[in-house]
Design an enzyme around this catalytic site. Structure first.
Site, PDB file in Angstrom:
ATOM      1  N   GLY A  60      56.515 -27.451  46.169  1.00  0.00           N
ATOM      2  CA  GLY A  60      55.621 -26.485  45.551  1.00  0.00           C
ATOM      3  C   GLY A  60      56.262 -25.114  45.582  1.00  0.00           C
ATOM      4  N   ALA A  61      57.251 -24.900  44.709  1.00  0.00           N
ATOM      5  CA  ALA A  61      58.049 -23.671  44.748  1.00  0.00           C
ATOM      6  C   ALA A  61      57.468 -22.603  43.835  1.00  0.00           C
ATOM      7  CB  ALA A  61      59.497 -23.973  44.369  1.00  0.00           C
TER       8      ALA A  61
ATOM      9  N   ILE B  97      54.819 -18.338  46.891  1.00  0.00           N
ATOM     10  CA  ILE B  97      55.237 -18.377  48.298  1.00  0.00           C
ATOM     11  C   ILE B  97      56.420 -19.322  48.479  1.00  0.00           C
ATOM     12  CG2 ILE B  97      54.558 -19.213  50.591  1.00  0.00           C
ATOM     13  CD1 ILE B  97      53.584 -16.409  50.052  1.00  0.00           C
TER      14      ILE B  97
ATOM     15  N   LYS C  91      42.888 -16.304  59.970  1.00  0.00           N
ATOM     16  CA  LYS C  91      43.084 -16.076  58.537  1.00  0.00           C
ATOM     17  C   LYS C  91      41.925 -16.657  57.730  1.00  0.00           C
ATOM     18  CE  LYS C  91      46.221 -16.217  54.661  1.00  0.00           C
ATOM     19  NZ  LYS C  91      47.433 -16.721  54.033  1.00  0.00           N
TER      20      LYS C  91
ATOM     21  N   ASN D 162      39.078 -15.551  54.562  1.00  0.00           N
ATOM     22  CA  ASN D 162      39.076 -16.338  53.320  1.00  0.00           C
ATOM     23  C   ASN D 162      37.720 -16.966  53.026  1.00  0.00           C
ATOM     24  OD1 ASN D 162      41.740 -15.877  52.560  1.00  0.00           O
ATOM     25  ND2 ASN D 162      42.529 -17.647  53.671  1.00  0.00           N
TER      26      ASN D 162
END
Length: 324
Positions: free
Chosen positions: A7-8, A11, A204, A208
């Site tokens: 999954g490039a 990020i 985190k 969210n």
């Protein structure tokens, strides 16, 4: 070390360029115009007024890459189950999977150490497939703090941050996480090894769970959500429900709720990822950020009235837009 970033996107691409500067053998899995641009021109990273271009092996077919030492999953969490069959050729008996995703990871209750040990969560791992087929023993936790954007196919813009805390589910400092931390350090990144990785995951997620859906419903940026009395109060109510659930699982929050909200306010006029997805017509990351907290509340018997109300509204908003 053979490292595949699955999954490039924004990020994953940022990690790809940085890790390609080390002696690791780095490969990327991507698709579409972004993949074509990387294959033709390399992957470009814009940091301030600097530009870095790396020719990294990129493919849409992970089977071409063979077994990896580390697979870093940078997909949106709701996409992972659909990618399991494609990920499998990358996995050997010693491959570790780094879950660089938002929300609760599939391995969460592996070596957790209480009555919930071995529990799978339907909202993030439908049917328990990730647990069974990827294996919780492979998991390494990772929290993504940098902000990046896919500016155009093959071009990533870094906005801020370089920190990716990592940790074993067991809390141990193993050779695997130490080696991974040193690799990130060699890439110019910070990846401190934490002995309580779940605390950081919830810290985190704490923001969210409320800021993302509220922003998608109101189209307001973080500074507005945290300044307007009504949305600030709603955010706090959702966060306190989340805190009660997390503390049942032994999680400790290192800041209080008011400080966490103030920290978000100071980020300024930032659009959350869920609002960005809504505006761009992409599937919204509702289940990994909100539904999972509701599900864990059901596990513990803790009521979540504020979360329930906002979740119902944001799911309806996403369905109307065809993004859920």
């Amino acid at each position: 070390m053979k490292v595949c970033i699955y999954g490039a996107g924004a990020i994953g691409g940022y990690l790809g360029v940085q890790l390609a500067r080390t002696d690791a053998e780095v490969s990327l899995v991507a698709r579409g115009a972004h993949l074509e641009a990387m294959q033709q021109n390399g992957l470009k990273l814009l940091i301030g007024d600097q530009q870095r271009v790396e020719k990294v092996r990129a493919t849409a077919n992970p089977a071409e890459l063979g077994v990896q030492d580390v697979v870093i999953i940078c997909l949106k969490a709701h996409s992972i189950t659909g990618a399991i069959d494609a990920i499998k050729p990358l996995l050997g008996s010693h491959t570790r999977i780094v879950t660089a995703v938002n929300g609760i990871p599939y391995w969460y209750f592996y070596r957790h150490g209480n009555q919930f040990e071995g529990t799978t969560l339907e909202s993030i791992d439908p049917g328990g497939r990730q647990w069974r087929e990827l294996g919780p023993e492979r998991g390494i936790g990772c929290i993504v703090y940098p902000a990046t954007e896919l500016e155009s196919p093959g071009v990533i813009r870094h906005i801020y941050g370089d920190k990716f805390p990592i940790g074993e589910p067991s809390g141990e400092s193993t050779a695997d996480v130490e080696r991974l931390s040193k690799l990130f350090e060699a890439a110019g990144l910070k990846a401190p090894v934490l002995d309580r990785i779940r605390d950081e995951i919830w810290l985190k997620l704490w923001g969210n769970v409320c800021f993302n859906p509220i922003s998608a419903l109101t189209h307001a940026t973080l500074d507005v959500i945290c300044s307007e009395p009504a949305t600030r109060a709603l955010s706090k109510a959702m966060m306190l429900e989340t805190q009660a659930i997390a503390e049942t699982f032994g999680v400790t929050f290192r800041v209080d709720v008011e400080r966490r909200i103030e920290g978000a306010r100071k980020v300024g006029a930032h659009k959350t990822s869920m609002l960005q997805d809504l505006e761009r017509g992409r599937p919204m990351e509702i289940d990994p950020l909100v539904t999972v907290v509701q599900e864990m509340g059901r596990l513990t018997g803790i009521p979540t009235p504020a979360i329930d109300a906002v979740l119902g509204l944001v799911i309806q908003r996403a369905k109307v837009a065809g993004l859920y």
